[in-house]
Enzyme design. Structure first.
Site, PDB file in Angstrom:
ATOM      1  N   ASP A  20      -2.084  15.900   1.210  1.00 51.43           N
ATOM      2  CA  ASP A  20      -2.400  14.570   1.706  1.00 51.43           C
ATOM      3  C   ASP A  20      -1.579  14.356   2.970  1.00 51.43           C
ATOM      4  O   ASP A  20      -0.346  14.441   2.943  1.00 51.43           O
ATOM      5  CB  ASP A  20      -2.021  13.531   0.637  1.00 51.43           C
ATOM      6  N   HIS A  28      -7.461   7.487  -6.470  1.00 52.89           N
ATOM      7  CA  HIS A  28      -6.288   6.752  -6.948  1.00 52.89           C
ATOM      8  C   HIS A  28      -6.253   5.300  -6.465  1.00 52.89           C
ATOM      9  O   HIS A  28      -5.340   4.560  -6.813  1.00 52.89           O
ATOM     10  CB  HIS A  28      -5.031   7.480  -6.477  1.00 52.89           C
ATOM     11  N   ASP A  29      -7.210   4.912  -5.625  1.00 50.28           N
ATOM     12  CA  ASP A  29      -7.258   3.531  -5.124  1.00 50.28           C
ATOM     13  C   ASP A  29      -8.362   2.706  -5.782  1.00 50.28           C
ATOM     14  O   ASP A  29      -8.550   1.536  -5.430  1.00 50.28           O
ATOM     15  CB  ASP A  29      -7.523   3.521  -3.612  1.00 50.28           C
ATOM     16  N   ASP A  67      -5.077  10.593   5.331  1.00 55.62           N
ATOM     17  CA  ASP A  67      -4.963   9.197   4.938  1.00 55.62           C
ATOM     18  C   ASP A  67      -5.323   8.257   6.087  1.00 55.62           C
ATOM     19  O   ASP A  67      -4.806   8.411   7.200  1.00 55.62           O
ATOM     20  CB  ASP A  67      -3.499   8.976   4.529  1.00 55.62           C
ATOM     21  N   GLU A  69      -9.978  10.220   5.399  1.00 54.33           N
ATOM     22  CA  GLU A  69     -10.207   8.947   4.723  1.00 54.33           C
ATOM     23  C   GLU A  69     -10.479   7.923   5.816  1.00 54.33           C
ATOM     24  O   GLU A  69      -9.592   7.596   6.598  1.00 54.33           O
ATOM     25  CB  GLU A  69      -8.990   8.526   3.895  1.00 54.33           C
TER      26      GLU A  69
HETATM   27  C1  GLC Z   1      -4.737   5.120   1.731  1.00 53.00           C
HETATM   28  C2  GLC Z   1      -4.289   5.638   0.392  1.00 53.00           C
HETATM   29  C3  GLC Z   1      -3.642   4.522  -0.367  1.00 53.00           C
HETATM   30  C4  GLC Z   1      -2.446   4.060   0.412  1.00 53.00           C
HETATM   31  C5  GLC Z   1      -2.802   3.694   1.845  1.00 53.00           C
HETATM   32  C6  GLC Z   1      -1.594   3.633   2.696  1.00 53.00           C
HETATM   33  O1  GLC Z   1      -5.745   4.204   1.618  1.00 53.00           O
HETATM   34  O2  GLC Z   1      -5.364   6.215  -0.290  1.00 53.00           O
HETATM   35  O3  GLC Z   1      -3.270   4.883  -1.655  1.00 53.00           O
HETATM   36  O4  GLC Z   1      -1.868   2.960  -0.229  1.00 53.00           O
HETATM   37  O5  GLC Z   1      -3.662   4.628   2.452  1.00 53.00           O
HETATM   38  O6  GLC Z   1      -1.081   4.908   2.923  1.00 53.00           O
END
Ligand code: GLC
Ligand code: CA
Length: 555
Positions: free
Chosen positions: A98, A327-328, A199, A254
C-alpha cells in the site's frame, strides 16, 4: 485484446491488524500472515495486497506513515517482512504494497522539519498557507470531520490535511518530494515486491489557488474537492518512467472522486500510467448525496447502471477493478445481500457470482470469502476508527445533525470498523485470532462463521469463492469477454452476458428475497451450468429464481 497477467489475477486484501496475531498482544502481525499463506493458496488467489505495514503512530491505523522504509513495531521486523515475502512467493503469490503518499504522518521527519521554520529545507514538502481574511485558506473539509486546515503556532500558518490533522498532505509540485517517493518505491521493488496499491492517488495534485468547493452536511467541502488535479497525470507518467518500468508490476490507484473520463487516463491501455483504478461510484448508490451516514438501501437499478457504465465505458480502453468490500467499507453481505441466518450464505454467494463474472481484476477482502457480516457494535466506545469516532462527535455532540440513536444505527450499518473486526479463524475464544485481548471487538458470530467450519464444508461460502476463482483461471471468457447488461429495468434481477468470439455466458442473480421469474435467452437453453448457489434446476425458457439465487450458464 491485450493479454496481461494482472488482468488474469485475483487479488486478496489483508488488513494486517485484524488478520492473525502470532504473539498474543491482540494485534495481527506479519508472522501471522506468513502462518496463513497456505490458506490463501488454497483459496486460489495469486496476488496479496497488504494494507500499510510501515512505521506509524497509528492515528489512522498505518495510513499515517512516519517511516516508509521501516516496519511498524507492532507488526514485526524487516526480517519478518522478508520471510513473509518469501513465503508468499513460495506459494505462488505476488505481493502488493500500500503506497500512501498523498500525505505522511505529522511525525514523519520531513514534517517535523517542515513545521520548524519558514526557511527550513523541508518547508516546501507540505502545503502551507497563511490565513485568508483572518480565516482558513479555503472551505475544504477533512475526510474525517472538521476542516482540512490546521493552524500551526510555530510559524503562524495553516497546513493542509485532507485526512486527519496527523496526516499532512505532501506537496507533489515540489520535484524533491516526487524524487523521494520514487526512490522509496524503487527500494521496495528491489526488495522484490510486485506492485503498489496507491492510496488516494487522485488527490496528489492540487489547483495552485486552492478554490472553495460546495459544502456538505457539516459545512465543509468534501475531501474529494481536489480530485484529478492539474498535474496528476503528468506525475504518474513520471512515476511510470522512473519507477514502474523498472519491474513487471501490478498497480491500482485508489481514485476517490474519479470520473469515467479521468479513469481512462489513469488506467490507460498504452501503459503510461497505472494498470487500473478503484472507482467508488457503486459504493455511493446507498449514500444520501455526499453523506454516507444513512441507512438507505440501494436500488438495484442504480447499482446496475453504475457498474454497467464502468464495464462498457472502459471496454477496450482501460481495465476495471472489481470489488464489493475493502477496509473502508462495511460488509457486503450486510449491505447489498441479506445477513439473516436464513439467507446469509446464499446471498454472499450471489454477490460473489455477480462480481466475479464481470470484466476486470477481482479483489477479495479478508473475511468476505467467509461471508463475514457487520458487527453488533453496542456503544460508541467500541469503535476504534477515527472516521466513525469523529463523525459521531461532530454530527451528534457538536452539530446536532443526528441523534445519538440515529448515528449509532448509521455507524452499525456503515462504519469502517465493520470490516476491521478480527478474521474469524475457528470457534475457539476470539475466533482463533489472538490468545490475548483483541484490539477491537470480535464479532460474536465467530462461533458459526469461521474458516475452520467452512474449510470442512464443501458447500461453504469459502468453497464457492474457491470455485469462482478457479473458473476465472480456466476460462479466458471470464477474464476478457465483453459484458452486456440484460433487463436494466428489473428491480430484482441482475443479469448480464459475456462474449468472447463464439463463447458466451450468462450470469443471473436474484438480489431479492422473493421468487422472481426470468425468461432465459434462447441461445442458453442447451447450455451448461458453470456454477450455481442452489442445487441446479433444469434450464428452460422461463425459470423461477429462488430468493438470492445466482447461477452462470455457458452456451
Ligand atoms: C484511503 C484509505 C483509508 C485511509 C485514507 C487516508 O482512503 O483506504 O483507509 O483512511 O486513504 O490514507
Ligand atoms: Ca501480534
Amino acid at each position: 485484446m491485450d493479454k496481461k497477467w494482472w488482468k488474469e489475477s485475483i487479488v486478496y486484501q489483508i488488513y494486517p491488524r485484524s488478520f492473525k496475531d502470532s504473539n498474543g498482544d491482540g494485534i495481527g502481525d506479519l508472522n501471522g500472515i506468513t502462518e496463513k499463506m497456505g490458506y490463501l493458496q488454497e483459496l486460489g488467489i495469486n496476488v496479496l495486497w497488504l494494507s500499510p505495514v510501515y512505521e506509524s503512530p497509528n492515528d489512522d491505523n498505518g495510513y499515517d506513515i512516519s517511516d516508509y522504509q521501516a516496519i511498524m513495531k507492532e507488526f514485526g521486523t524487516m526480517e519478518d517482512f522478508d520471510r513473509m515475502l518469501k513465503a508468499a512467493h513460495d506459494h505462488g503469490i505476488k505481493l502488493v504494497m500500500d503506497l500512501v503518499v498523498n500525505h505522511t504522518s505529522d511525525e514523519h521527519p520531513w514534517f517535523v522539519e517542515s513545521r520548524k521554520s519558514m526557511d527550513n529545507p523541508y518547508r516546501d514538502y507540505y502545503i502551507w498557507r497563511p490565513a485568508k481574511d483572518g480565516k482558513k485558506p479555503n472551505n475544504w473539509g477533512s475526510c474525517f470531520s472538521g476542516p482540512a486546515w490546521e493552524f500551526d503556532e510555530e510559524t503562524q500558518m495553516y497546513y493542509l490535511h485532507l485526512f486527519s490533522k496527523k496526516q499532512p498532505d505532501l506537496n507533489w509540485d515540489n520535484p524533491k518530494v516526487r524524487q523521494e517517493v520514487f526512490d522509496m518505491m524503487n527500494w521496495w521493488l528491489e526488495k522484490g515486491v510486485d506492485g503498489f496499491r496507491m492510496d488516494v492517488i487522485s488527490l496528489i495534485s492540487k489547483e495552485p489557488d486552492l478554490p472553495d468547493a460546495p459544502a456538505g452536511i457539516n459545512g465543509y467541502a468534501s475531501f474529494n474537492a481536489p480530485a484529478n488535479g492539474p498535474h496528476v497525470h503528468e506525475y504518474l507518467q513520471e512515476m511510470r518512467e522512473k519507477v514502474l518500468n523498472n519491474a513487471d508490476t501490478i498497480t491500482v490507484g485508489e481514485c476517490s472522486g474519479v470520473t469515467l473520463e479521468e479513469a481512462k487516463k489513469y488506467a490507460r491501455s498504452d501503459g503510461k500510467e497505472l494498470n487500473m483504478v478503484f472507482q467508488f461510484e457503486h459504493m455511493d448508490v446507498d449514500a444520501d448525496g455526499s453523506n454516507k451516514w444513512t441507512k438507505k438501501k440501494m436500488d438495484l437499478r442504480d447499482m446496475k447502471s453504475v457498474l454497467t457504465k464502468w464495464q462498457k465505458g472502459l471496454e477496450d480502453i482501460a481495465w476495471n477493478s472489481l470489488f464489493w468490500e475493502n477496509h473502508d467499507q462495511p460488509r457486503s453481505v450486510s449491505r447489498f445481500g441479506n445477513d439473516s441466518p436464513e439467507y446469509r450464505e446464499i446471498s454472499a454467494k450471489m454477490l460473489a457470482t455477480c462480481l466475479h463474472m464481470m470484466q476486470g481484476t477481482p479483489y477479495v477482502y479478508q473475511g468476505e470469502e467467509l461471508g463475514m457480516t457487520n458487527a453488533p457494535f453496542a456503544s460508541v466506545d467500541q469503535f476504534r476508527d477515527l472516521d466513525s469516532i469523529n463523525a459521531y462527535r461532530e454530527l451528534v455532540e457538536e452539530q446536532n445533525v443526528f441523534t445519538a440513536e440515529e448515528m449509532m444505527s448509521f455507524l452499525r450499518y456503515k462504519s469502517r470498523d465493520n470490516a476491521r473486526t478480527p478474521f474469524q479463524w475457528d470457534d475457539s475464544e476470539n475466533g482463533g485470532f489472538t490468545t490475548g485481548e483483541p484490539w477491537i471487538m470480535v464479532n460474536p458470530n465467530y462461533t458459526e462463521i469461521n474458516a475452520k467450519n467452512q474449510l470442512e464444508d464443501p458447500d461453504s461460502v469459502f468453497h464457492y469463492y474457491q470455485k469462482l476463482i478457479q473458473l476465472r483461471k480456466e476460462k479466458e471468457l471470464i477474464v476478457y469477454g465483453i459484458y452486456d447488461l440484460l433487463l436494466p429495468e428489473s428491480k430484482e434481477i441482475y443479469a448480464y452476458t459475456r462474449t468472447l468470439g463464439d463463447e458466451k455466458l450468462i450470469t443471473i442473480c436474484n438480489f431479492s428475497e422473493q421468487e422472481v421469474e426470468m425468461e432465459i435467452p434462447e441461445e442458453f437453453l442447451e447450455g451448461n451450468y458453470l456454477i450455481s448457489n442452489y442445487p441446479e434446476q433444469g434450464i428452460c425458457s422461463k425459470m423461477t429464481l429462488r430468493p438470492y439465487e445466482a447461477f452462470v450458464i455457458e452456451k
